[in-house]
Design a protein around this motif. Structure first.
Motif, PDB file in Angstrom:
ATOM      1  N   ILE A  60       0.837  -1.207   0.000  1.00 21.03           N
ATOM      2  CA  ILE A  60       0.000   0.000   0.000  1.00 21.03           C
ATOM      3  C   ILE A  60       0.870   1.255   0.000  1.00 21.03           C
ATOM      4  N   TYR A  61       1.979   1.193   0.690  1.00 20.59           N
ATOM      5  CA  TYR A  61       2.901   2.332   0.763  1.00 20.59           C
ATOM      6  C   TYR A  61       3.390   2.710  -0.635  1.00 20.59           C
ATOM      7  N   ILE A  62       3.770   1.720  -1.385  1.00 22.29           N
ATOM      8  CA  ILE A  62       4.241   1.960  -2.763  1.00 22.29           C
ATOM      9  C   ILE A  62       3.083   2.405  -3.648  1.00 22.29           C
ATOM     10  N   TYR A  63       1.916   1.776  -3.453  1.00 21.56           N
ATOM     11  CA  TYR A  63       0.717   2.119  -4.232  1.00 21.56           C
ATOM     12  C   TYR A  63       0.341   3.583  -4.044  1.00 21.56           C
ATOM     13  N   PRO A  84      -8.604   7.101  -9.588  1.00 27.44           N
ATOM     14  CA  PRO A  84      -9.389   6.483  -8.501  1.00 27.44           C
ATOM     15  C   PRO A  84      -8.509   6.264  -7.277  1.00 27.44           C
ATOM     16  N   VAL A  85      -9.049   6.568  -6.119  1.00 30.59           N
ATOM     17  CA  VAL A  85      -8.345   6.331  -4.854  1.00 30.59           C
ATOM     18  C   VAL A  85      -9.141   5.277  -4.099  1.00 30.59           C
ATOM     19  N   TYR A  91      -5.223   8.096   5.036  1.00 32.93           N
ATOM     20  CA  TYR A  91      -4.138   7.116   5.125  1.00 32.93           C
ATOM     21  C   TYR A  91      -3.259   7.168   3.873  1.00 32.93           C
ATOM     22  N   VAL A  92      -3.886   7.297   2.702  1.00 29.44           N
ATOM     23  CA  VAL A  92      -3.122   7.411   1.451  1.00 29.44           C
ATOM     24  C   VAL A  92      -2.285   8.685   1.454  1.00 29.44           C
ATOM     25  N   LEU A  99       6.525   9.247   1.481  1.00 29.60           N
ATOM     26  CA  LEU A  99       7.328   8.671   0.403  1.00 29.60           C
ATOM     27  C   LEU A  99       7.680   9.695  -0.657  1.00 29.60           C
ATOM     28  N   ASN A 100       6.698  10.532  -1.041  1.00 26.10           N
ATOM     29  CA  ASN A 100       6.892  11.464  -2.150  1.00 26.10           C
ATOM     30  C   ASN A 100       7.729  12.675  -1.769  1.00 26.10           C
ATOM     31  N   ILE A 101       7.514  13.211  -0.577  1.00 29.36           N
ATOM     32  CA  ILE A 101       8.221  14.423  -0.162  1.00 29.36           C
ATOM     33  C   ILE A 101       9.517  14.095   0.582  1.00 29.36           C
TER      34      ILE A 101
END
Length: 379
Positions: A60-63, A84-85, A91-92, A99-101
């Motif tokens: 899920i972290y990678i997703y 779509p989320v 949580y997302v 992860l992104n920042i």
């Protein structure tokens, strides 16, 4: 039988010591609870490949990084964005930011979630019981392994909701609504707590409680929850994580054809405390009537959803997690001799849960054993 890692045994001994002090010498300073909290955050938040759901949450972290911020924020207001989320927006978003920042490794997510969950847990137990260490010891097995070290989404969401009970007591609707909104953004099962703001005001006597429980037991074989399949499936449809959760269970103890197992015994224990100490609790324990509503709903939900392992664990479990608080709380309203008997029963229950958790191979399934548990900072 498998041997639980000493890190967890240390936590249990610590809770046992302060549990004895708070029960027989009076309330312990909150700072000792925060010391326990920091330790629990470390062993849950910095675990390495520990817990049956660890791999699922890592996926899920990678997703989450594949989702854009616009789509996540649109999901937060109930709208569909460019992408779509499929999971809950908050949580997302937490996953995405880490992860992104920050480019954070996965263990930073489990650490952040553990910090939040344990913070809300400490505040909740401090608000709702005079025996926080005793309650946390009672719930440690299997609660800590299924919650903080397992189903981290529902665990965090549930404790945000439990924390929000203070706003029900204070009759601050918008503050409680915000808790429900944030908790639902972590796991949508938390939306079922919204009606509790009004339901806690409904008076329940023993006859009404007995009637509701008996009706629920009677309805159990008929699986009436199938009539609400669409809504319930959306609340509990996390199949990947459900597979991981089942890693805690031993197939040899599955209950079929109405057989009685440990969950039914625990419901019987809750029912016993609910009825035997009801009058004294109403007279002496603050807001006990609110607690009893959660207990009754939890017991009823368990029996109504009993034939579905997902619904009975997710939907009923959300209420049952709060319901157990009436067991230590009952010690506040009884004589010294009865308090000693109840406390002895609680310790016996802790030992029983420890043995069951070990004997059913659950410790190995979750990698909590002395030879399998790993932590990023602890040796």
């Amino acid at each position: 039988m498998s041997l639980l890692h000493p890190y967890f045994i240390i936590a249990m001994i610590y809770m046992l010591i302060f549990s004895c002090l708070e029960v027989f010498n009076g309330k312990v300073e909150k700072k000792w609870l925060w010391i326990l909290a920091i330790y629990l955050i470390i062993i849950a938040g910095l675990r390495n490949n520990v817990g049956p759901d660890y791999g699922s949450y890592k996926g899920i972290y990678i997703y989450s990084d594949a989702k854009d911020y616009i789509s996540i924020l649109m999901s937060a207001i109930g709208r569909e964005g460019p992408q779509p989320v499929e999971l809950e927006w908050l949580y997302v978003l937490i996953n995405k930011i880490l992860l992104n920042i920050f480019g954070a490794p996965f263990y930073m997510l489990t650490l952040v979630i553990a910090i939040l969950a344990v913070f809300f847990k400490v505040e909740y137990v401090d608000d709702n019981t005079f025996y926080p260490f005793t309650f946390m010891l009672l719930m440690f097995i299997p609660g800590f392994f299924i919650g903080e070290s397992g189903q981290i989404r529902q665990n965090l969401g549930s404790f945000i909701v439990y924390f929000g009970i203070r706003y029900i007591k204070e009759r601050k609707f918008w503050a409680y609504l915000l808790c429900i909104y944030l908790a639902g953004g972590i796991h949508n099962v938390c939306y079922i707590f919204l009606p509790m703001y009004w339901l806690v005001k409904i008076p329940l006597n023993k006859y009404v409680m007995l009637f509701l429980i008996i009706v629920s037991v009677f309805l159990s074989p008929f699986e009436i929850y199938r009539s609400f399949g669409g809504f319930l499936n959306s609340v509990a449809a996390d199949n990947t994580l459900s597979i991981g959760f089942n890693g805690y269970l031993d197939e040899s103890v599955e209950r079929i054809n109405g057989a009685v197992g440990i969950p039914e015994i625990m419901m019987a224990i809750l029912t016993f405390f609910l009825f035997v100490f009801d009058d004294k609790m109403k007279a002496r324990f603050p807001y006990y009537e609110y607690h009893s509503i959660y207990v009754v709903i939890g017991i009823c939900f368990y029996f109504i959803f009993r034939n579905n392992p997902i619904f009975s664990s997710r939907l009923a479990g959300a209420f049952i997690g709060f319901a157990y608080i009436i067991i230590p709380n009952s010690m506040y309203v009884v004589s010294a001799r009865t308090k000693g008997l109840i406390y002895s029963f609680i310790i016996a229950l802790v030992v029983f849960n420890f043995i069951v958790f070990s004997a059913f191979n659950n410790i190995k399934a979750g990698r909590f054993t002395i030879d399998l548990y790993q932590n990023y900072i602890l040796p």
